[in-house]
Design a protein around this motif. Structure first.
Motif, PDB file in Angstrom:
ATOM      1  N   ALA A 189      44.642 -10.307  11.499  1.00 24.50           N
ATOM      2  CA  ALA A 189      45.668  -9.288  11.245  1.00 24.50           C
ATOM      3  C   ALA A 189      45.219  -8.228  10.247  1.00 24.50           C
ATOM      4  CB  ALA A 189      46.941  -9.954  10.743  1.00 24.50           C
ATOM      5  N   LEU A 190      45.415  -6.968  10.645  1.00 25.22           N
ATOM      6  CA  LEU A 190      45.217  -5.798   9.796  1.00 25.22           C
ATOM      7  C   LEU A 190      46.406  -4.873  10.004  1.00 25.22           C
ATOM      8  CD1 LEU A 190      41.505  -4.889  10.667  1.00 25.22           C
ATOM      9  CD2 LEU A 190      42.281  -6.009   8.584  1.00 25.22           C
ATOM     10  N   LYS A 191      46.604  -3.945   9.071  1.00 23.80           N
ATOM     11  CA  LYS A 191      47.655  -2.946   9.213  1.00 23.80           C
ATOM     12  C   LYS A 191      47.099  -1.573   8.880  1.00 23.80           C
ATOM     13  CE  LYS A 191      51.403  -6.060   7.736  1.00 23.80           C
ATOM     14  NZ  LYS A 191      52.450  -6.267   6.692  1.00 23.80           N
ATOM     15  N   ALA A 192      47.508  -0.569   9.649  1.00 26.39           N
ATOM     16  CA  ALA A 192      47.171   0.810   9.284  1.00 26.39           C
ATOM     17  C   ALA A 192      47.946   1.164   8.022  1.00 26.39           C
ATOM     18  CB  ALA A 192      47.521   1.766  10.416  1.00 26.39           C
ATOM     19  N   LYS A 193      47.310   1.878   7.124  1.00 25.11           N
ATOM     20  CA  LYS A 193      47.911   2.184   5.824  1.00 25.11           C
ATOM     21  C   LYS A 193      47.820   3.688   5.560  1.00 25.11           C
ATOM     22  CE  LYS A 193      46.703   1.448   0.956  1.00 25.11           C
ATOM     23  NZ  LYS A 193      45.942   2.717   0.887  1.00 25.11           N
ATOM     24  N   SER A 194      48.887   4.259   5.013  1.00 22.31           N
ATOM     25  CA  SER A 194      48.860   5.671   4.653  1.00 22.31           C
ATOM     26  C   SER A 194      47.870   5.917   3.523  1.00 22.31           C
ATOM     27  CB  SER A 194      50.261   6.132   4.254  1.00 22.31           C
ATOM     28  OG  SER A 194      51.147   6.076   5.357  1.00 22.31           O
ATOM     29  N   PHE A 195      47.322   7.112   3.495  1.00 21.29           N
ATOM     30  CA  PHE A 195      46.285   7.457   2.515  1.00 21.29           C
ATOM     31  C   PHE A 195      46.341   8.956   2.294  1.00 21.29           C
ATOM     32  CE2 PHE A 195      44.699   7.652   6.742  1.00 21.29           C
ATOM     33  CZ  PHE A 195      43.739   8.641   6.793  1.00 21.29           C
ATOM     34  N   ALA A 196      45.295   9.553   1.761  1.00 21.30           N
ATOM     35  CA  ALA A 196      45.277  10.998   1.514  1.00 21.30           C
ATOM     36  C   ALA A 196      43.876  11.536   1.737  1.00 21.30           C
ATOM     37  CB  ALA A 196      45.743  11.312   0.097  1.00 21.30           C
ATOM     38  N   MET A 197      43.803  12.786   2.201  1.00 15.92           N
ATOM     39  CA  MET A 197      42.522  13.447   2.433  1.00 15.92           C
ATOM     40  C   MET A 197      42.631  14.920   2.081  1.00 15.92           C
ATOM     41  SD  MET A 197      41.194  11.845   6.052  1.00 15.92           S
ATOM     42  CE  MET A 197      39.662  12.750   5.982  1.00 15.92           C
ATOM     43  N   GLY A 198      41.494  15.533   1.808  1.00 15.88           N
ATOM     44  CA  GLY A 198      41.492  16.960   1.511  1.00 15.88           C
ATOM     45  C   GLY A 198      40.106  17.452   1.163  1.00 15.88           C
ATOM     46  N   VAL A 199      40.019  18.154   0.068  1.00 14.51           N
ATOM     47  CA  VAL A 199      38.764  18.760  -0.357  1.00 14.51           C
ATOM     48  C   VAL A 199      38.588  18.504  -1.852  1.00 14.51           C
ATOM     49  CG1 VAL A 199      38.840  20.583   1.390  1.00 14.51           C
ATOM     50  CG2 VAL A 199      39.925  20.965  -0.832  1.00 14.51           C
ATOM     51  N   ARG A 200      37.432  18.895  -2.354  1.00 15.08           N
ATOM     52  CA  ARG A 200      37.207  18.869  -3.799  1.00 15.08           C
ATOM     53  C   ARG A 200      37.071  20.318  -4.259  1.00 15.08           C
ATOM     54  NH1 ARG A 200      36.593  15.135  -7.959  1.00 15.08           N
ATOM     55  NH2 ARG A 200      37.433  13.634  -6.501  1.00 15.08           N
ATOM     56  N   VAL A 201      37.807  20.676  -5.301  1.00 18.69           N
ATOM     57  CA  VAL A 201      37.766  22.034  -5.830  1.00 18.69           C
ATOM     58  C   VAL A 201      36.980  22.022  -7.133  1.00 18.69           C
ATOM     59  CG1 VAL A 201      39.974  21.788  -7.054  1.00 18.69           C
ATOM     60  CG2 VAL A 201      39.128  24.067  -6.477  1.00 18.69           C
ATOM     61  N   GLU A 202      36.129  23.030  -7.316  1.00 23.13           N
ATOM     62  CA  GLU A 202      35.268  23.086  -8.503  1.00 23.13           C
ATOM     63  C   GLU A 202      35.424  24.433  -9.187  1.00 23.13           C
ATOM     64  OE1 GLU A 202      31.004  21.325  -9.402  1.00 23.13           O
ATOM     65  OE2 GLU A 202      30.825  23.085  -8.101  1.00 23.13           O
ATOM     66  N   HIS A 203      35.813  24.404 -10.465  1.00 19.24           N
ATOM     67  CA  HIS A 203      35.925  25.588 -11.315  1.00 19.24           C
ATOM     68  C   HIS A 203      34.869  25.520 -12.416  1.00 19.24           C
ATOM     69  CE1 HIS A 203      40.076  25.453  -9.717  1.00 19.24           C
ATOM     70  NE2 HIS A 203      40.209  26.723 -10.081  1.00 19.24           N
ATOM     71  N   PRO A 204      34.459  26.658 -12.938  1.00 16.44           N
ATOM     72  CA  PRO A 204      33.739  26.619 -14.214  1.00 16.44           C
ATOM     73  C   PRO A 204      34.656  25.970 -15.262  1.00 16.44           C
ATOM     74  CG  PRO A 204      33.514  28.778 -13.181  1.00 16.44           C
ATOM     75  CD  PRO A 204      34.550  28.022 -12.393  1.00 16.44           C
ATOM     76  N   GLN A 205      34.110  25.079 -16.082  1.00 10.27           N
ATOM     77  CA  GLN A 205      34.939  24.357 -17.044  1.00 10.27           C
ATOM     78  C   GLN A 205      35.660  25.296 -18.006  1.00 10.27           C
ATOM     79  OE1 GLN A 205      35.623  20.898 -17.297  1.00 10.27           O
ATOM     80  NE2 GLN A 205      37.129  21.705 -18.736  1.00 10.27           N
TER      81      GLN A 205
END
Length: 518
Positions: free
Chosen positions: A264-280
């Motif tokens: 037994a396994l179950k599909a699980k909600s999650f999250a996806m997107g991108v990585r944003v990079e700024h000068p610190q």
């Protein structure tokens, strides 16, 4: 006498010698000579207004010596001849499960598919410089798991799942700075984590446990609904009675194996997107309301952002101030990005995942044919898309933040910390509408909340896809799988944790559960 009080200092006061003792004396109305020690319990930064404060929670010892020892005693004992508990995976969950087994008098046998810390570094170099992905040794697999080469963030919302302080104290016991016991948002740093992992391994071995590298588990031997053996990649078989499955959220072969065996396994909600990079310096200027360099007493600024867009959360994830972006692929033919920071957080860039919630029951009907693995297959498709659009290497597809929102290809990209390099790509059209449209709205909203965040000086890099497991391995109240006796799904791979601390706590709980009746 001991008094517990709260104090605050300005940036100017923070540089004054014995400032906490002076403030405590004034607050309590006692002579400064009567205060023997001011012990900091918690320290946090408040930069919400123009005047920046450090907030302190302290114990003030008046004419009394402060104790030097911890309240925690890790009673490790020789378990070389004790009953065995097998642990698959040597990430935070697996490490803490092994340590807890030793405390309880049982011998942990840890099987890790990847390599030890030193050998693992060569495979990381191969990803960054030669674009070669080793499926068993990378940023996700190897000694310490994904946690070894991460920011080492230790804050967690899972405060009811276990003793967070105990986890921190054990890290200090194994070489972490005591500062993690004090900071409101503690972190260790990617440069210091490898040594910590080595120290934990040495403790396990010293007290009779075993840690085996290059020991990828390829099959479970199950009889009468009970796990009785494991098969390794090299053909080795070993008898087992209790198995803690702590393989992490990227061990897809384990999900496939369980599914093939109709476990037994179950599909699980999650999250996806991108990585944003700024000068610190941009993030510093926004958060500290400053121009030019930040005050040397201030850490590299971070942020936490969330916005509801079309009934889905869009939020920052794993924000790494003064950090860098790394290639986190675990197989050839995919591009995955993640972030990390050194202990000083002194790199020129700030990066964060910006991700969209994925509801597997609502959003992924096209993938229903994959059953409990539909979220995993959705992940894989986006990672392959990133690989193709990035040039079929570990170069990642990227776009200036403003170009992404405005829907146009970037003619050029900003400098980046991502070592394999970036390729300009139309992420605005490549990402599924489910994610892309919400990200565009989210970025504009973030720009309103943090003036200066929405800028052409920032890049977005794809894809940030391994935020959490897209699969849940179910377990009963006793933490055992409902269909397989002796199998204890654990940590992020089982869907029961979301970071180093919560995974470590779950590892301890699973160890305590696994020994019952052994």
């Amino acid at each position: 006498m001991i008094r517990n009080i709260q104090l605050r200092t300005t940036l100017l006061e923070e540089s004054v010698e014995d400032i906490l003792k002076k403030k405590a004396a004034k607050y309590l109305g006692v002579s400064i000579e009567d205060i023997t020690t001011v012990k900091v319990i918690r320290k946090s930064l408040d930069a919400r207004k123009s005047t920046i404060y450090f907030n302190y929670k302290v114990d003030v010892y008046i004419n009394q010596t402060a104790p030097e020892t911890s309240n925690y005693n890790f009673d490790y004992k020789d378990v070389s001849k004790a009953k065995k508990v097998h642990i698959i995976g040597f990430g935070p969950a697996g490490m803490y499960a092994a340590l807890r087994c030793i405390e309880l008098g049982y011998k942990p046998i840890v099987l890790e598919r990847g390599k030890n810390v030193k050998e693992r570094r060569r495979d990381l170099k191969a990803i960054n410089q030669d674009h070669i992905v080793n499926e068993d040794s990378n940023y996700c697999f190897g000694a310490g798991g994904a946690g070894t080469y991460s920011d080492g963030k230790l804050y967690t919302r899972s405060l009811k799942r276990g003793d967070v302080r105990r986890i921190f104290e054990n890290l200090v016991y194994h070489g972490a700075t005591e500062q993690i016991l004090i900071d409101a948002h503690p972190h260790i740093g990617t440069n210091k984590l490898p040594k910590l992992v080595e120290n934990i391994r040495e403790t396990i071995i010293k007290y009779g446990g075993e840690v085996h590298f290059d020991a990828r588990v390829t099959d479970f031997i199950i009889k009468n609904h009970k796990i009785i053996g494991l098969q390794l990649k090299d053909g080795t078989e070993m008898a087992v009675e209790r198995v803690i499955l702590a393989t992490g959220h990227s061990a897809r072969d384990i999900y496939y194996l369980l599914n093939e065996k109709k476990i037994a396994l179950k599909a699980k909600s999650f999250a996806m997107g991108v990585r944003v990079e700024h000068p610190q310096h941009i993030i510093d200027s926004i958060q500290y309301n400053c121009s030019g360099e930040r005050n040397q007493l201030l850490p590299a600024a971070s942020y936490s952002l969330v916005e509801q867009v079309k009934d889905r959360g869009v939020y920052s994830f794993c924000m790494c101030p003064g950090g860098f972006i790394v290639p986190a692929a675990t197989a050839p033919g995919e591009v995955v990005v993640n972030g990390m920071s050194p202990s000083k957080r002194n790199n020129l860039y700030a990066n964060s995942g910006i991700v969209v919630e994925i509801d597997v029951d609502v959003d992924l009907h096209k993938y229903d044919r994959f059953g409990p693995l539909k979220g995993l297959e959705y992940q894989k498709n986006l990672e392959r898309l990133a690989f193709t659009s990035g040039g079929r290497r570990q170069t990642a597809p990227a776009q200036r933040l403003t170009d992404f929102v405005e829907g146009k290809l970037s003619n050029d990209l900003n400098p980046t910390s991502y070592q394999p390099g970036l390729t300009s790509a139309p992420l605005h059209s490549l990402l599924p509408k489910l994610i892309g449209s919400r990200l565009r709205s989210g970025f504009m909203a973030f720009g309103e909340k943090m003036k200066g965040y929405y800028t052409a000086e920032a890049n977005i890099v794809g894809v940030e896809s391994r935020t959490s497991a897209p699969v849940n391995i179910p377990r009963k109240e006793n933490l055992e799988h409902p269909e397989v006796q002796g199998l204890f799904p654990c940590g992020e791979g089982g869907g029961y944790a979301g970071g180093i601390v919560s995974a470590a706590m779950d590892g301890e709980r699973c160890a305590e559960a696994a020994i019952v009746g052994l």
